[in-house]
Write an enzyme that holds these catalytic residues in place. Structure first.
Site, mmCIF file in Angstrom:
data_model
loop_
_atom_site.group_PDB
_atom_site.id
_atom_site.type_symbol
_atom_site.label_atom_id
_atom_site.label_comp_id
_atom_site.label_asym_id
_atom_site.label_seq_id
_atom_site.Cartn_x
_atom_site.Cartn_y
_atom_site.Cartn_z
ATOM 1 N N LYS A 178 6.419 72.165 8.363
ATOM 2 C CA LYS A 178 6.447 73.618 8.554
ATOM 3 C C LYS A 178 7.914 74.058 8.531
ATOM 4 C CE LYS A 178 7.243 76.366 11.779
ATOM 5 N NZ LYS A 178 7.998 77.379 11.009
ATOM 6 N N GLU A 253 16.086 66.947 17.202
ATOM 7 C CA GLU A 253 17.503 67.162 16.891
ATOM 8 C C GLU A 253 17.769 68.617 17.229
ATOM 9 O OE1 GLU A 253 20.534 68.380 15.583
ATOM 10 O OE2 GLU A 253 19.984 67.971 13.488
ATOM 11 N N CYS A 287 24.588 72.654 13.467
ATOM 12 C CA CYS A 287 24.514 72.191 14.856
ATOM 13 C C CYS A 287 25.654 71.234 15.192
ATOM 14 C CB CYS A 287 23.161 71.564 15.132
ATOM 15 S SG CYS A 287 22.731 70.349 13.908
ATOM 16 N N GLU A 384 26.408 77.507 22.024
ATOM 17 C CA GLU A 384 26.651 77.281 20.604
ATOM 18 C C GLU A 384 26.910 78.653 19.958
ATOM 19 O OE1 GLU A 384 23.095 75.640 18.873
ATOM 20 O OE2 GLU A 384 24.256 74.255 17.661
HETATM 21 P P1 ADP Z 1 16.810 78.649 15.166
HETATM 22 O O1 ADP Z 1 17.492 79.292 16.315
HETATM 23 O O2 ADP Z 1 17.637 77.731 14.369
HETATM 24 O O3 ADP Z 1 15.980 79.572 14.337
HETATM 25 P P2 ADP Z 1 14.372 77.669 16.294
HETATM 26 O O4 ADP Z 1 14.247 76.555 17.263
HETATM 27 O O5 ADP Z 1 13.951 79.026 16.744
HETATM 28 O O6 ADP Z 1 15.873 77.610 15.842
HETATM 29 O O7 ADP Z 1 13.602 77.364 14.954
HETATM 30 C C1 ADP Z 1 13.538 76.103 14.340
HETATM 31 C C2 ADP Z 1 12.154 75.884 13.782
HETATM 32 O O8 ADP Z 1 11.226 75.933 14.854
HETATM 33 C C3 ADP Z 1 11.696 76.955 12.785
HETATM 34 O O9 ADP Z 1 10.865 76.332 11.805
HETATM 35 C C4 ADP Z 1 10.872 77.862 13.653
HETATM 36 O O10 ADP Z 1 9.889 78.585 12.922
HETATM 37 C C5 ADP Z 1 10.214 76.866 14.565
HETATM 38 N N1 ADP Z 1 9.725 77.417 15.845
HETATM 39 C C6 ADP Z 1 10.256 78.416 16.591
HETATM 40 N N2 ADP Z 1 9.506 78.640 17.688
HETATM 41 C C7 ADP Z 1 8.466 77.752 17.640
HETATM 42 C C8 ADP Z 1 7.333 77.478 18.466
HETATM 43 N N3 ADP Z 1 7.127 78.147 19.593
HETATM 44 N N4 ADP Z 1 6.476 76.508 18.092
HETATM 45 C C9 ADP Z 1 6.695 75.812 16.946
HETATM 46 N N5 ADP Z 1 7.731 76.012 16.135
HETATM 47 C C10 ADP Z 1 8.620 76.970 16.461
#
Ligand code: ADP
Length: 483
Positions: A178, A253, A287, A384
């Site tokens: 995903k 990560e 990161c 960060e």
């Molecule tokens: P960033 O701040 O880099 O966007 P996130 O942790 O929000 O970092 O996002 C990284 C990945 O995790 C993306 O693919 C995002 O769609 C997914 N993501 C964000 N929230 C959730 C959640 N509650 N459950 C599953 N995946 C998530």
């Protein structure tokens, strides 16, 4: 040629070898212009279940293949990435904003994981262990964990996928990816090329959609045996908790807050050049970006002047223009975070010596910025930044800088510059980080174990350790009778 005409361009999801949509979709935007590039499907629980079933159905056939057969598919996939690298880089730059040269670098870097794990597939050696009795034999093997899930971020739309998918496939697992909704097109392109490489249906699936229902379905599934996640620490922690009821194997990560330490005896020009690479790559949205730059007192002024002069040369612009060094940030909220950290820094006594505001280009561009006189109680010391702002802290001695560098919940990457082997050894051993760059600001490679400790996660990607994340040990205990 328009990107829609690229032979790998897809705006549907790949599930069990079929390209599917579900009538619901979401726009994919170009962060440089705000223009809509295309739409991709908004999958939710039902489609995720369907994909899990497809990955489960593909598992027995895939894991039964000999390692060299799986390696052959991976090598073919690798070749296709290299063949289409220019177009893939262009597509990535369009949806992500990074400069073309960086996008091309990322495609090659992403491809290098596929090549590496194609080679490693054949070296997943087991062991025999001397038995615990004359009549006993112990044989240990690595078995694929089974169906895996990967949730990936937007900052490296290709490499964060291949460093998970390649070892999973090499080990004999099937996988569902995903990608982030900001950058689904690169992920779908990788899937199209994997299909073209002959990787069997259902072995590698990509689904786009709302993170929560997809994440909940993947983590709650008893069929999915492993989750690999790259993203923010809060989301990683949430997913880790969601994996607990089904006791999944996990790799995380997460965020970083990298110290970049320059001692007085270092090669200062080298340190400045490496800082430019570490801090401003992807407009500071990595990161492992230098987040806190510690410069020893005696060279502080000289270093800041050299850095500001070098930053002044950076070209801010549209990623797809070849002359661009710094593209737009991914979103308005990313810009606001940089602004907030900067305002906080200035309020607490910091001084901007170059940059310091949104760029004249408008949109989500921000000027590459250097802030001097940074101190421990500023937000930029604790969080960060994920943007093109370099705060410079001054330090007196080794002991002080080690304490300050470790004063964070994160533990991903750290950097240190010195020409004294004693300093290098003592400091690198004292740094509580998964990775330490010594006289270099570029540490990423498929041959090394990438990963962090503390709130930066667990598990490693790349190197021969990277495939272990997708295998489980099994031992056979034989009783051998005399006759
Ligand atoms: P960033 O701040 O880099 O966007 P996130 O942790 O929000 O970092 O996002 C990284 C990945 O995790 C993306 O693919 C995002 O769609 C997914 N993501 C964000 N929230 C959730 C959640 N509650 N459950 C599953 N995946 C998530």
């Amino acid at each position: 040629m328009e990107f829609q005409d690229f032979e790998f361009f897809k705006n549907q999801c790949l599930v069990g070898g079929q390209w599917l949509s579900n009538g619901q979709s979401v726009n994919v935007l170009n962060p440089a212009s705000g223009e809509v590039l295309t739409q991709v499907p908004l999958f939710a629980e039902q489609e995720t279940q369907q994909t899990i079933t497809a990955a489960a159905n593909a598992l027995p056939g895939w894991r039964a293949q000999a390692a060299n057969e799986r390696a052959k598919y991976l090598k073919a996939w690798h070749q296709l990435l290299i063949k289409h690298s220019e177009q893939l880089a262009y597509l990535m730059s369009l949806e992500q904003g990074k400069p073309l040269a960086e996008a091309l670098g990322e495609i090659k870097y992403a491809a290098s994981y596929i090549e590496w794990f194609a080679e490693e597939a054949r070296r997943v050696y087991g062991q025999t262990i001397p038995g615990h009795g004359r009549d006993k034999r112990i044989v240990v093997s690595h078995e694929p964990v089974g169906v895996c899930a990967a949730i990936t971020p937007w900052n490296f739309p290709a490499a964060m996928i291949t460093r998970k998918v390649a070892p999973a496939l090499a080990a004999g697992c099937t996988i569902i990816v995903k990608p982030a909704l900001e950058t689904p097109l690169t992920a779908l392109a990788l899937a199209a090329l994997a299909q073209q490489a002959g990787i069997p249906d259902g072995v590698f699936n990509v689904i786009t959609g709302n993170a929560e229902p997809i994440g909940e379905t993947l983590t709650a599934s008893t069929v999915v045996r492993k989750l690999s996640f790259t993203g923010s620490t809060p989301v990683g922690a949430k997913l880790m908790a969601a994996c607990a009821p089904t006791v999944k194997k996990i790799s995380l990560e997460l965020g970083g807050n990298a110290p970049f330490i320059v001692f007085e005896d270092a090669d200062i020009n080298l340190a400045v050049e490496e800082l430019i690479k570490s801090k401003f790559r992807n407009a500071g949205q990595t990161c492992i970006c230098a987040n806190r730059i510690y410069v020893q007192q005696g060279i502080y002024q000289h270093f800041s002047k050299l850095l500001a002069a070098r930053v002044a040369e950076l070209n801010v612009g549209v990623g797809t223009e070849p002359s661009t060094d710094i593209g737009p940030l991914i979103s308005e909220s990313a810009v606001q975070k940089v602004e907030q950290q900067l305002a906080d820094g200035v309020e607490k006594g910091g001084q901007v010596i170059i940059g310091g505001k949104r760029h004249a280009l408008g949109g989500t561009w921000f000027e590459p910025t250097v802030l001097i006189n940074a101190c421990e109680d500023m937000l930029c010391a604790k969080q960060e930044t994920f943007g093109p702002m370099a705060p410079l802290f001054s330090f007196e001695n080794e002991e002080q800088v080690i304490a300050e560098a470790n004063n964070t919940e994160f533990g991903l990457a750290a950097y240190l510059f010195s020409n004294n082997v004693n300093v290098i050894t003592r400091v690198s051993e004292a740094l509580e980080y998964g990775m330490v760059g010594i006289n270099t600001g570029v540490i990423s490679t498929a041959v090394a174990p990438f990963g962090g400790i503390k709130a930066s996660g667990s598990g490693r990607e790349g190197s021969h350790f990277g495939i272990d994340e997708y295998t489980e040990l099994k031992y056979l205990c034989y009783h051998i009778s005399d006759q």
